[in-house]
Scaffold this motif. Structure first.
Motif, PDB file in Angstrom:
ATOM      1  N   THR A  44       1.091  -1.182  -0.113  1.00  0.00           N
ATOM      2  CA  THR A  44      -0.001  -0.135  -0.204  1.00  0.00           C
ATOM      3  C   THR A  44       0.805   1.305   0.064  1.00  0.00           C
ATOM      4  O   THR A  44       2.226   1.159   0.096  1.00  0.00           O
ATOM      5  CB  THR A  44      -0.866   0.067   1.406  1.00  0.00           C
ATOM      6  N   LEU A  76      -1.701   8.894   6.418  1.00  0.00           N
ATOM      7  CA  LEU A  76      -2.522   8.035   5.737  1.00  0.00           C
ATOM      8  C   LEU A  76      -3.129   7.319   6.563  1.00  0.00           C
ATOM      9  O   LEU A  76      -4.418   6.794   6.310  1.00  0.00           O
ATOM     10  CB  LEU A  76      -1.474   7.246   4.919  1.00  0.00           C
ATOM     11  N   ALA A  77      -2.698   7.016   7.605  1.00  0.00           N
ATOM     12  CA  ALA A  77      -3.382   6.114   8.808  1.00  0.00           C
ATOM     13  C   ALA A  77      -4.627   6.903   9.439  1.00  0.00           C
ATOM     14  O   ALA A  77      -5.892   6.209   9.785  1.00  0.00           O
ATOM     15  CB  ALA A  77      -2.319   5.736   9.885  1.00  0.00           C
ATOM     16  N   ALA A  79       1.123   3.381   2.209  1.00  0.00           N
ATOM     17  CA  ALA A  79       1.673   3.699   3.568  1.00  0.00           C
ATOM     18  C   ALA A  79       2.743   2.512   3.551  1.00  0.00           C
ATOM     19  O   ALA A  79       3.806   2.893   4.377  1.00  0.00           O
ATOM     20  CB  ALA A  79       0.690   3.399   4.691  1.00  0.00           C
ATOM     21  N   GLU A  80       2.606   1.451   3.223  1.00  0.00           N
ATOM     22  CA  GLU A  80       3.724   0.468   3.248  1.00  0.00           C
ATOM     23  C   GLU A  80       5.128   0.912   2.461  1.00  0.00           C
ATOM     24  O   GLU A  80       6.117   0.617   2.984  1.00  0.00           O
ATOM     25  CB  GLU A  80       3.338  -0.838   2.719  1.00  0.00           C
ATOM     26  N   GLU A 131       3.060   8.928   6.673  1.00  0.00           N
ATOM     27  CA  GLU A 131       2.419   7.782   7.281  1.00  0.00           C
ATOM     28  C   GLU A 131       1.505   7.958   8.133  1.00  0.00           C
ATOM     29  O   GLU A 131       0.270   7.141   8.184  1.00  0.00           O
ATOM     30  CB  GLU A 131       3.541   7.035   7.936  1.00  0.00           C
ATOM     31  N   ARG A 132       1.704   8.942   9.135  1.00  0.00           N
ATOM     32  CA  ARG A 132       0.382   9.221  10.015  1.00  0.00           C
ATOM     33  C   ARG A 132      -0.868   9.860   9.719  1.00  0.00           C
ATOM     34  O   ARG A 132      -1.783   9.454   9.726  1.00  0.00           O
ATOM     35  CB  ARG A 132       0.978   9.995  11.342  1.00  0.00           C
ATOM     36  N   ASP A 165       6.716   3.611   4.282  1.00  0.00           N
ATOM     37  CA  ASP A 165       7.459   2.914   5.370  1.00  0.00           C
ATOM     38  C   ASP A 165       8.802   2.427   4.957  1.00  0.00           C
ATOM     39  O   ASP A 165       9.830   2.410   5.532  1.00  0.00           O
ATOM     40  CB  ASP A 165       6.424   2.071   5.958  1.00  0.00           C
TER      41      ASP A 165
END
Lengths: 126, 333
Positions: free
Chosen positions: A7, A49-50, A9-10, A46-47, A13
């Motif tokens: 994804t 997206l989450a 996010a991945e 990242e944060r 990361d």
């Protein structure tokens, strides 16, 4: 269209981890400092997206309650800004205070969750 | 674009201003700003080695906003004159060695003594070396501000007049220029508008007196830096600015720069002949300062987004505006 894993996010990361563990040890001085800044920026992404979808939904719902009608999130925020500017909220009603505080704390949960005053408001020690 | 060889031109400037027996050594650039450069170097001369600093604005075709608060600020020649006047009045700051002129071909700038010490907040607030400095620093800052606010006389350069209302309008226009909604900043603008203090008797104001712009040693305050936002206005602006949460670097309980109390700052200020401090006025400027820094974060992000200076550092500073929003809500709600 549904994309294959990883994804977004991945992927972010993976890039952040690569920069931190493989690139950072090779740098020094201003460039190392700017890489640290860049790694922190990827942490923000990242944060976001989450958390952003949930935060936005709650913000939207609070704004509808505060302003008494529906609309796009951005246009409701423009309207709230204009009404504060016009003096409509000079008495600082509790629901406005609660909305602004929640919104700002949610922004910091994404932008900088280590900010000392944020931790104090969340009841944690810096 | 021509790249200027600063060390070569600086060596020539040293000969011109200090005499033939003086040579340049160890020139190195300290800061990486786009519109402002700081160089550290040594000058070897008949009387030994002098550690010096060059602060200059490179010549440029298109003027850039000079300061983080989006205003023009004073030029380097005026800044050097002000710093000389401040030093003569007993303010701890660097002695100006010489001012650049057009024949130096180095742009607008000046050379001053290099004062040893620390400017990095994290070290000043946490390292054992500065444990002796921390308890006395707020009082020393108060004393320095009292002397700055008393500056007057023929040696003082003409400074721009910026009262509270003028600055409110400047920052109002800056925020409107971005176009994105900021309910919390609006609340702060509204609060400031409704709590605008009566015009103050105008004084010389430093304009950017804070952690990061002071050099500190184990003995405390050694030098006040960065006079570019100096103006004539409400002296309480300096007391409020040094208190904003952004300069506490996480040490929330110490209102002044993370190292001291407002009581100690005021005691030092009044003991050095400063006027009686109106705490409500200081609070007004603390709120205003917090809002200004929040808008400055947006200005820096837009410096990147507009393409003026592409920088990951400037870009991410845009996401720090919400730190100031929380600081504002903490002050106002």
């Amino acid at each position: 269209m549904s994309q294959d894993r990883p994804t977004a996010a991945e992927l972010v990361d993976a890039v952040r981890e690569f920069l931190d563990t493989q690139v950072m040890p090779k740098l020094e001085g201003h460039t190392a400092f700017h890489l640290r800044v860049a790694i922190n920026a990827l942490g923000i992404v990242e944060r976001e997206l989450a958390f952003a979808p949930g935060f936005d939904r709650h913000e939207h719902s609070r704004l509808q309650g505060l302003l008494g009608h529906d609309g796009e999130l951005d246009s409701l925020n423009h309207e709230l800004s204009s009404r504060i500017r016009a003096g409509d909220f000079d008495d600082q009603p509790p629901e406005l205070a609660q909305h602004l505080m929640t919104t700002v704390l949610d922004k910091l949960a994404i932008a900088n969750p280590r900010y000392a005053l944020y931790l104090r408001h969340r009841g944690q020690k810096a | 674009m021509t790249v200027i060889d600063v060390p070569t031109l600086l060596a020539r400037a040293i000969h011109r201003h200090m005499g033939d027996g003086h040579g340049l050594a160890n020139a190195r650039r300290l800061s990486g700003g786009a519109s402002r450069e700081t160089w550290a170097f040594d000058v070897a001369g008949p009387d030994g080695t002098l550690p010096l600093i060059l602060r200059r604005d490179p010549p440029r075709a298109v003027p850039l906003p000079e300061t983080s608060d989006g205003t023009r600020g004073i030029d380097r020649i005026t800044e050097a004159m002000l710093q000389k006047a401040a030093r003569a009045a007993g303010v701890r700051c660097a002695d100006v060695t010489f001012t650049l002129d057009a024949d130096d071909e180095l742009g607008d700038g000046y050379v001053m003594e290099r004062i040893e010490g620390e400017t990095i907040a994290r070290k000043i607030l946490r390292d054992a070396e500065y444990a002796t400095a921390r308890p006395i620093l707020a009082g020393q800052c108060g004393e320095a501000l009292a002397r700055i606010h008393a500056l007057s006389g023929p040696d003082l350069p003409v400074l721009p007049v910026r009262d509270a209302r003028t600055q409110w309008s400047e920052f109002r226009d800056l925020l409107d220029g971005f176009g994105d909604p900021h309910p919390t900043f609006e609340l702060a603008f509204r609060w400031l508008d409704r709590h605008m203090p009566a015009p103050a008797a105008p004084r010389t104001v430093h304009g950017d007196f804070r952690m990061g712009n002071i050099i500190v040693g184990p003995d405390g305050l050694r030098a006040v830096l960065d006079w570019e936002l100096a103006h004539v206005g409400d002296p309480m602006a300096d007391l409020g600015w040094v208190c904003i949460n952004a300069w506490r670097f996480g040490v929330l309980e110490n209102q002044v720069g993370g190292f001291g109390s407002l009581d100690d700052l005021i005691a030092g200020y009044e003991a050095a002949g400063g006027m009686a401090v109106d705490r409500e006025r200081v609070r007004f400027w603390e709120v205003f300062g917090t809002l200004k820094w929040g808008i400055s974060c947006k200005i820096m992000a837009w410096t990147h987004l507009s393409g003026t200076t592409r920088s990951v550092e400037l870009a991410t500073i845009g996401r720090r505006a919400c730190e100031n929003e929380l600081d504002l809500l903490d002050l106002l709600l």
